[in-house]
Design an enzyme around this catalytic site. Structure first.
Site, mmCIF file in Angstrom:
data_model
loop_
_atom_site.group_PDB
_atom_site.id
_atom_site.type_symbol
_atom_site.label_atom_id
_atom_site.label_comp_id
_atom_site.label_asym_id
_atom_site.label_seq_id
_atom_site.Cartn_x
_atom_site.Cartn_y
_atom_site.Cartn_z
ATOM 1 N N LYS A 28 34.143 27.114 35.013
ATOM 2 C CA LYS A 28 34.191 27.841 33.746
ATOM 3 C C LYS A 28 34.227 26.847 32.571
ATOM 4 O O LYS A 28 34.420 25.643 32.788
ATOM 5 C CB LYS A 28 35.438 28.742 33.740
ATOM 6 C CG LYS A 28 35.406 29.820 34.826
ATOM 7 C CD LYS A 28 36.658 30.696 34.766
ATOM 8 C CE LYS A 28 36.605 31.810 35.805
ATOM 9 N NZ LYS A 28 37.812 32.680 35.758
ATOM 10 N N TYR A 68 30.818 40.379 35.393
ATOM 11 C CA TYR A 68 32.205 40.864 35.374
ATOM 12 C C TYR A 68 32.302 42.385 35.273
ATOM 13 O O TYR A 68 33.326 42.906 34.836
ATOM 14 C CB TYR A 68 32.975 40.206 34.221
ATOM 15 C CG TYR A 68 33.418 38.783 34.540
ATOM 16 C CD1 TYR A 68 34.261 38.512 35.621
ATOM 17 C CD2 TYR A 68 33.023 37.701 33.753
ATOM 18 C CE1 TYR A 68 34.681 37.223 35.917
ATOM 19 C CE2 TYR A 68 33.435 36.399 34.047
ATOM 20 C CZ TYR A 68 34.267 36.176 35.133
ATOM 21 O OH TYR A 68 34.687 34.896 35.424
ATOM 22 N N ASN A 131 41.582 29.527 34.045
ATOM 23 C CA ASN A 131 41.814 29.174 35.454
ATOM 24 C C ASN A 131 40.644 28.423 36.097
ATOM 25 O O ASN A 131 40.491 28.393 37.307
ATOM 26 C CB ASN A 131 42.258 30.398 36.273
ATOM 27 C CG ASN A 131 41.197 31.481 36.356
ATOM 28 O OD1 ASN A 131 40.086 31.300 35.873
ATOM 29 N ND2 ASN A 131 41.540 32.594 36.987
ATOM 30 N N HIS A 134 35.441 30.107 38.972
ATOM 31 C CA HIS A 134 35.232 31.429 39.568
ATOM 32 C C HIS A 134 34.759 31.265 41.014
ATOM 33 O O HIS A 134 34.010 30.337 41.318
ATOM 34 C CB HIS A 134 34.143 32.202 38.795
ATOM 35 C CG HIS A 134 33.650 33.402 39.545
ATOM 36 N ND1 HIS A 134 34.293 34.625 39.480
ATOM 37 C CD2 HIS A 134 32.609 33.559 40.408
ATOM 38 C CE1 HIS A 134 33.640 35.489 40.271
ATOM 39 N NE2 HIS A 134 32.626 34.858 40.844
ATOM 40 N N GLU A 145 26.370 38.296 43.276
ATOM 41 C CA GLU A 145 26.503 37.280 42.228
ATOM 42 C C GLU A 145 25.423 36.198 42.355
ATOM 43 O O GLU A 145 24.873 35.746 41.347
ATOM 44 C CB GLU A 145 27.914 36.668 42.284
ATOM 45 C CG GLU A 145 28.968 37.696 41.892
ATOM 46 C CD GLU A 145 30.405 37.224 42.006
ATOM 47 O OE1 GLU A 145 31.302 37.937 41.514
ATOM 48 O OE2 GLU A 145 30.648 36.142 42.597
HETATM 49 P P1 DAT Z 1 39.558 35.993 40.398
HETATM 50 O O1 DAT Z 1 38.845 35.110 39.392
HETATM 51 O O2 DAT Z 1 40.672 35.239 41.096
HETATM 52 O O3 DAT Z 1 38.610 36.659 41.362
HETATM 53 P P2 DAT Z 1 39.753 38.561 39.077
HETATM 54 O O4 DAT Z 1 38.409 38.867 39.638
HETATM 55 O O5 DAT Z 1 40.843 39.553 39.301
HETATM 56 O O6 DAT Z 1 40.278 37.139 39.585
HETATM 57 O O7 DAT Z 1 39.624 38.349 37.516
HETATM 58 C C1 DAT Z 1 38.509 37.696 36.969
HETATM 59 C C2 DAT Z 1 38.985 36.742 35.895
HETATM 60 O O8 DAT Z 1 39.541 37.498 34.823
HETATM 61 C C3 DAT Z 1 40.105 35.798 36.332
HETATM 62 O O9 DAT Z 1 39.598 34.646 36.968
HETATM 63 C C4 DAT Z 1 40.767 35.490 35.034
HETATM 64 C C5 DAT Z 1 40.637 36.784 34.253
HETATM 65 N N1 DAT Z 1 41.831 37.624 34.407
HETATM 66 C C6 DAT Z 1 42.207 38.334 35.470
HETATM 67 N N2 DAT Z 1 43.358 38.988 35.280
HETATM 68 C C7 DAT Z 1 43.729 38.663 34.014
HETATM 69 C C8 DAT Z 1 44.828 39.000 33.197
HETATM 70 N N3 DAT Z 1 45.789 39.808 33.622
HETATM 71 N N4 DAT Z 1 44.877 38.457 31.946
HETATM 72 C C9 DAT Z 1 43.902 37.652 31.491
HETATM 73 N N5 DAT Z 1 42.834 37.301 32.205
HETATM 74 C C10 DAT Z 1 42.745 37.797 33.448
HETATM 75 MG MG MG Z 2 37.138 38.075 41.050
#
Ligand code: DAT
Ligand code: MG
Length: 168
Positions: A28, A68, A131, A134, A145
């Protein structure tokens, strides 16, 4: 007898190769800005996964909205799409046995504060909105994807000479 054994071995190898699924991983903008691209690629290479495709690009919003779409409507969705589009990213396709599930373990939990030390997010991140990387969460998601980010001809088929030292 030997021919039969060779036949069984060859069928088995093909089956193993068929199980070497692909995943979509993307550094990212925070990972790029913090100079972690090389470190992340190194971890995946050292693990034994095979790089199949990679780009360096600023992603258009339309692509990120599709990427997303499962999060549409969540409070963090707009900020997430804006952030990932704010700077260059490094989308990649990696291949290996169980790579989808295992690369998620190498990446760590979504919230870096809950990620184990030794994982990418656990070692380099603090905030959930920064974080670093991805990774597709399921084989089906990975297929979707990969198709979203890479054309078929951008995915390079090759046989690394080290494979026999990585797979039995
Ligand atoms: P991952 O990336 O571990 O698959 P996810 O698909 O649940 O996690 O979410 C996609 C991204 O969205 C994640 O990498 C960071 C952001 N995200 C997720 N939950 C969040 C939250 N509660 N607050 C802010 N950003 C968040
Ligand atoms: Mg995810």
């Amino acid at each position: 007898m030997v021919a039969t054994l060779l036949g069984i071995f060859s069928a088995f190898s093909k089956e193993m190769a068929a199980q070497r699924e692909r995943t979509f991983l993307m550094v990212k903008p925070d990972g790029v800005e913090r100079g972690l691209v090389g470190e992340i690629i190194t971890r995946l290479e050292k693990k034994g996964y095979k790089l199949v495709a990679m780009k360096f690009m600023k992603a258009p919003r339309s692509l990120l909205e599709k990427h997303y779409e499962e999060h549409k409507g969540r409070p963090f969705y707009d900020g997430l799409v804006t952030f990932i589009g704010s700077g260059p990213v490094v989308p990649m396709v990696w291949e290996g046995l169980d790579v989808v599930e295992t690369s998620r373990k190498l990446i760590g939990a979504t919230n870096p504060r809950a990620s184990d030390p030794g994982t990418i997010r656990g070692d380099y991140g603090i905030d959930v909105g920064r974080n670093i990387i991805h990774g597709s969460d399921k084989v089906e998601t990975a297929k979707r994807e990969i198709a979203l980010w890479f054309k078929e001809e951008e995915q390079t088929a090759w046989e690394p000479s080290l494979e026999k030292w990585i797979y039995e």
